[in-house]
Design a protein around this motif. Structure first.
Motif, short mmCIF file in Angstrom:
data_model
loop_
_atom_site.label_atom_id
_atom_site.label_comp_id
_atom_site.label_asym_id
_atom_site.label_seq_id
_atom_site.Cartn_x
_atom_site.Cartn_y
_atom_site.Cartn_z
N PRO A 185 -2.04 46.99 -29.39
CA PRO A 185 -1.40 47.32 -28.34
C PRO A 185 -2.05 47.76 -27.19
CG PRO A 185 0.07 48.08 -29.74
CD PRO A 185 -1.16 47.57 -30.42
N LEU A 186 -3.18 48.59 -27.60
CA LEU A 186 -3.70 49.47 -26.67
C LEU A 186 -5.08 48.70 -26.45
CD1 LEU A 186 -2.80 53.18 -27.70
CD2 LEU A 186 -1.56 51.49 -26.11
N ALA A 187 -5.47 47.76 -26.72
CA ALA A 187 -6.69 47.20 -26.81
C ALA A 187 -7.25 47.30 -25.12
CB ALA A 187 -6.48 45.57 -26.97
N GLY A 188 -8.63 47.58 -25.14
CA GLY A 188 -9.12 47.66 -23.80
C GLY A 188 -8.90 49.14 -22.98
N VAL A 189 -7.91 49.93 -23.75
CA VAL A 189 -7.75 51.15 -22.94
C VAL A 189 -7.90 52.30 -23.87
CG1 VAL A 189 -6.26 50.19 -21.26
CG2 VAL A 189 -5.24 51.18 -23.44
N CYS A 190 -8.23 52.04 -25.05
CA CYS A 190 -8.24 53.16 -26.16
C CYS A 190 -9.73 53.46 -26.17
CB CYS A 190 -7.54 52.91 -27.41
SG CYS A 190 -8.14 51.17 -28.10
N ALA A 191 -9.96 54.83 -26.40
CA ALA A 191 -11.29 55.38 -26.20
C ALA A 191 -12.45 54.73 -27.54
CB ALA A 191 -11.53 56.78 -26.10
N ASP A 192 -11.49 54.64 -28.73
CA ASP A 192 -12.31 54.66 -29.80
C ASP A 192 -12.70 53.05 -30.24
OD1 ASP A 192 -9.74 53.53 -30.45
OD2 ASP A 192 -9.35 54.47 -32.22
N GLU A 193 -12.77 52.18 -29.09
CA GLU A 193 -12.72 50.81 -29.70
C GLU A 193 -14.11 50.31 -29.67
OE1 GLU A 193 -9.55 47.98 -27.34
OE2 GLU A 193 -11.22 48.16 -25.99
N VAL A 194 -14.43 49.48 -30.61
CA VAL A 194 -15.85 49.00 -30.94
C VAL A 194 -16.24 47.75 -29.84
CG1 VAL A 194 -17.14 47.54 -32.15
CG2 VAL A 194 -15.74 49.34 -33.23
N GLU A 195 -14.88 47.31 -29.44
CA GLU A 195 -15.09 45.92 -28.37
C GLU A 195 -13.50 45.63 -28.00
OE1 GLU A 195 -17.96 44.72 -27.24
OE2 GLU A 195 -16.85 42.71 -26.40
N ASP A 196 -13.21 44.93 -26.83
CA ASP A 196 -12.11 44.64 -26.59
C ASP A 196 -11.71 43.26 -27.54
OD1 ASP A 196 -9.91 43.77 -25.50
OD2 ASP A 196 -10.33 43.98 -23.30
N PRO A 197 -10.67 43.65 -28.38
CA PRO A 197 -10.46 42.38 -29.17
C PRO A 197 -9.95 41.14 -28.59
CG PRO A 197 -9.00 44.00 -29.57
CD PRO A 197 -9.70 44.65 -28.54
N ARG A 198 -9.43 41.37 -27.23
CA ARG A 198 -8.60 40.24 -26.65
C ARG A 198 -9.21 38.87 -26.54
NH1 ARG A 198 -5.78 43.90 -22.28
NH2 ARG A 198 -7.97 44.32 -22.16
N PRO A 199 -10.44 39.00 -25.86
CA PRO A 199 -11.12 37.63 -25.78
C PRO A 199 -11.23 37.12 -27.00
CG PRO A 199 -12.15 39.25 -24.57
CD PRO A 199 -11.18 40.07 -25.41
N TYR A 200 -11.42 37.80 -28.29
CA TYR A 200 -11.51 37.07 -29.29
C TYR A 200 -10.45 36.59 -30.10
CZ TYR A 200 -16.19 38.75 -29.15
OH TYR A 200 -17.46 39.26 -28.66
N CYS A 201 -9.24 37.42 -29.61
CA CYS A 201 -7.93 36.84 -29.92
C CYS A 201 -7.58 35.36 -29.22
CB CYS A 201 -6.79 37.85 -29.38
SG CYS A 201 -6.87 39.33 -30.47
N LYS A 255 0.26 58.57 -23.06
CA LYS A 255 -1.08 59.02 -24.10
C LYS A 255 -2.27 58.77 -23.40
CE LYS A 255 -2.09 56.98 -28.20
NZ LYS A 255 -2.11 56.96 -29.48
N ASP A 256 -3.25 59.71 -23.81
CA ASP A 256 -4.64 59.53 -23.11
C ASP A 256 -5.17 58.42 -23.06
OD1 ASP A 256 -4.46 62.36 -23.23
OD2 ASP A 256 -5.78 62.47 -24.91
N HIS A 257 -5.89 57.90 -21.78
CA HIS A 257 -6.59 56.62 -21.53
C HIS A 257 -7.90 56.83 -21.41
CE1 HIS A 257 -7.34 53.30 -18.78
NE2 HIS A 257 -6.25 53.00 -19.06
N LYS A 258 -8.76 56.10 -21.51
CA LYS A 258 -10.27 56.15 -21.82
C LYS A 258 -10.67 56.26 -20.24
CE LYS A 258 -11.81 51.49 -21.47
NZ LYS A 258 -12.40 50.41 -22.07
N GLN A 259 -9.94 55.99 -19.40
CA GLN A 259 -10.40 56.11 -17.99
C GLN A 259 -9.74 57.53 -17.22
OE1 GLN A 259 -12.40 53.87 -16.52
NE2 GLN A 259 -12.48 55.03 -14.56
N PHE A 263 3.08 50.50 -20.15
CA PHE A 263 2.27 50.36 -19.17
C PHE A 263 0.84 50.97 -19.37
CE2 PHE A 263 5.95 50.21 -15.78
CZ PHE A 263 6.11 49.15 -16.31
N THR A 264 -0.19 50.31 -19.55
CA THR A 264 -1.43 51.02 -20.05
C THR A 264 -2.05 51.61 -19.04
OG1 THR A 264 -2.26 48.62 -20.10
CG2 THR A 264 -1.49 49.59 -22.27
#
Ligand code: SF4
Lengths: 547, 150
Positions: free
Chosen positions: A130-146, A325-329, A379-380
């Protein structure tokens, strides 16, 4: 947010027409109950205890304000003015009339939504972090692949009559927040040593009657190959999965009976025959999907919040600490909207709340809303400076209960109140737990409590740190407790505490468990930490002391 | 029972050869057991014949024989049993079978389109009404994310 192109829109519009025709034929008597059943299920329509239930997909848990307003409109016009968010990030309407479902689907199609394959023996909605695209530890945003997988699996002619339902989840981060290990297929995004994107593929996980943790079938499948690889798994399952017994027809049973190594061989033989065919994903294909996701324009801002003390600043602080929660931005935070207010069934939202949430999302979070596996909303992308103003409005609308991650933020299936399969109720137990713990939930700390009304496990009880399962004992409602399950990071199934507990003793039993934890925890040790250290015995002793 | 092929109802030249004996005329559809039993004599007779397969048929022993069959009929014991879809797809994609693949058994008009998408070239419907409805469904404008199987 993925924006449909003309093709996507045509596809769902056609589907609405087809379902309208099927519904009319059923109502005229040209289709039997039995023939209509899989057709309606493929469009999200169940028949439950009281009325049909319509489950609408929220692909990878992402909604726009416009879409949420449409859901509010549907709740208001066709239902009892509320909706229920599920653990798979979708929404259910519990009271629509069968005759009106084609109209509901047409309304949904107007905002690029649908109910295709939200039930039935086919590939269900693809879920992700649920935090795809905004969490700092992401390898890659999974949503386009979803989205790519969603498209591949939508109205798939070959996989629309599988042995059983089929769930796929994708995680973009090393820390698994999508529970990929308990899905029929779980995908973990990885980067190899050359920096190429791919997926670790897990297979055969699942909850339900026979909970199983998925196993790795392939360490790294390159992004170009992922659809062909998925197709190979599905084809193997579709050909060989059991169809004689619905309790033994999930892929987990096939994998277990075949053995992972042999199953892998079968999959790879299939894969070899299609590997270089039509399903290869070219960089352009992937980019085209990525381009249809609107990107957010973050402003440069700092993390400051209003500092002047107000009469409610204590409450605001507590909310800030627990529900954001913390945001990567820098300068932004993630805000969770609790759908677990006292007196409300977990996951339920009224039409009025939906409209307000849609407005607030537009005002404060780029007009986007996420649904989470814990049946909350998020609200991310909220600016820190806006938090206080947002909190005031959420608080007024009963959406700011300070309990995210705590024992009162529990997951709970509809149970006996709505579900014809249930052994026991869950909503009243949930309410009892909320009443008992509402004042010291934060103080107790994070505890995941999950509850199902029967062993089908829609409430994921087997992976709750505290799991509650409704069982039937000679027509009475009893509850089986498990401790120590987990779905974060390494998934783990909980252990049975002891014999089932009568309905009127359940809340006390949970209280006992919490007391044992509180007395034994070392410093800020988690519930699982304490349990691992001291074992089940002290909990057992306390809960069954009277016996 | 009406047969749909090439988007119209056509006469059916084929008939099912029910017993285990060796068929003596063209256009018989035999089952796997009959084929395995009488393989040599069937090949030597140079007849045109077809084969029925169940959705869960073990293909390991027939993949080399496929060129002998002018038709493969895949049986659907129930319309919710989707094994036949994958079998048809395998026949086309994996084993390169290019002749007629026919869906027989319990199939709904609503499934006609999906069946043709995965490689079926003819459909055997239960009655006239279903066949006409299936033709209607096949004629509707439709879009798919998945490639057509040829
Ligand atoms: S767990 Fe059982 S009672 Fe609860 S929703 Fe699922 S099937 Fe119904």
């Amino acid at each position: 947010m993925y924006l449909y192109n003309e093709f996507d829109q045509t596809l769902i519009d056609k589907r609405v027409e087809q379902f309208r025709d099927q519904t009319q034929r059923f109502l005229r008597g040209d289709l039997t109950q039995e023939q209509f059943r899989p057709l309606r299920l493929m469009n999200g329509l169940y028949i439950q205890t009281h009325a049909p239930m319509l489950r609408v997909n929220i692909p990878y848990g992402l909604l726009s304000s416009k879409q949420l307003r449409m859901l509010a409109h549907i709740a208001h016009k066709y239902d009892k003015d509320y909706g229920h968010f599920t653990t798979r990030q979708n929404i259910q309407f519990n009271w629509p009339a069968l005759e009106s479902v084609p109209d509901i689907l047409a309304d949904l199609a107007r905002v690029q939504m649908h109910a295709i394959q939200s039930s039935g023996n086919c590939i269900r909605n693809i879920t992700c972090d649920p935090l795809a695209g905004v969490c700092a530890d992401e390898v890659e945003d999974p949503r386009p692949y979803c989205e790519i997988i969603r498209q591949w699996s939508t109205l798939h002619p070959e996989f629309s009559y599988l042995p059983r339902k089929f769930k796929i989840a994708v995680s973009g981060s090393p820390k698994d927040r999508a529970a990929v290990q308990v899905h029929d297929i779980g995908l973990h995004m990885r980067k190899n040593s050359q920096g190429d994107i791919g997926f670790e593929v897990l297979v055969g996980g699942g909850l339900g009657r026979t909970p199983v943790i998925g196993q790795t079938i392939a360490e790294f499948i390159a992004e170009a190959d992922i659809l062909a690889y998925l197709e190979a798994i599905l084809r193997t399952y579709n050909r060989l999965g059991r169809r004689d017994n619905k309790y033994k027809s999930r892929i987990k049973i096939l994998v277990r009976a075949t053995g992972l190594e042999k199953f892998k061989e079968q999959v790879e033989t299939e894969w070899a025959s299609i590997r270089y065919g039509d399903l290869v994903l070219k960089q352009d294909d992937i980019q085209r999907v990525k381009d249809r996701f609107v990107s957010l324009n973050y402003e440069r801002c700092d993390d400051s919040q209003p500092t002047q003390p107000t009469s409610d600043s204590g409450l605001f602080r507590r909310w800030f600490k627990q529900n954001t929660k913390d945001h990567k931005q820098h300068g932004y935070r993630i805000v969770f909207l609790s759908l677990k207010a006292p007196g409300c069934p977990p996951g339920d939202v009224t039409g009025k709340q939906m409209n307000l949430i849609a407005d607030l999302a537009e005002q404060y979070s780029f007009g986007q809303i996420r649904t989470t596996h814990d049946q909350n909303l998020a609200f991310t992308d909220v600016k820190s400076v806006d938090l206080y103003a947002l909190w005031q409005q959420l608080d007024k609308a009963k959406l700011a209960t300070v309990n995210i991650g705590t024992i009162t933020d529990m997951i709970c299936c509809p149970g006996l109140d709505f579900c014809s399969l249930a052994n026991a109720s869950s909503i009243d137990i949930a309410d009892g737990i909320t009443q008992r713990f509402k004042d010291d939930a934060v103080d107790i700390g994070d505890v995941s409590l999950k509850m199902s009304g029967c062993m089908n496990g829609c409430g994921h009880h087997s992976i709750g740190e505290i799991g509650i399962l409704g069982v039937d004992k000679k027509g009475e409602q009893w509850y089986q407790l498990t401790l120590g399950g987990s779905d974060s990071g390494q998934s783990k199934l909980g252990d049975r505490l002891g014999k089932a507990i009568a309905k009127d003793a359940v809340i006390d039993a949970i209280d006992d468990i919490i007391q044992v934890y509180k007395t034994n925890r070392a410093g800020r040790e988690s519930f699982s930490g304490t349990l691992n250290r001291i074992g089940l015995a002290p909990f057992k002793e306390k809960v069954y002391a009277a016996d | 029972m009406p047969l749909i092929k090439g988007n119209k109802i056509v006469a059916d030249a084929w008939h099912v050869h029910a017993d285990e004996s060796v068929p003596k005329q063209d256009y018989c559809i035999i089952d796997l057991a009959c084929w395995q039993e009488n393989k040599a004599s069937l090949i030597s007779q140079k007849l045109t014949f077809g084969l029925t397969l169940e959705g869960d048929a073990d293909m390991t022993n027939v993949t080399d024989d496929l060129q002998h069959f002018a038709l493969i009929a895949i049986n659907f014991p129930s319309f919710v049993d989707g094994r036949g879809y994958s079998l048809a797809k395998n026949l086309r994609q994996k084993y390169g079978y290019t002749q007629d693949i026919r869906a027989v058994g319990d199939i709904l008009p609503d499934q006609a389109l999906y069946l043709t998408r995965v490689g079926f070239s003819s459909l055997f419907l239960a009655n006239e009404k279903n066949a006409l409805l299936a033709l209607e469904k096949l004629a509707e404008h439709n879009v798919f994310y998945q490639p057509q199987t040829v």
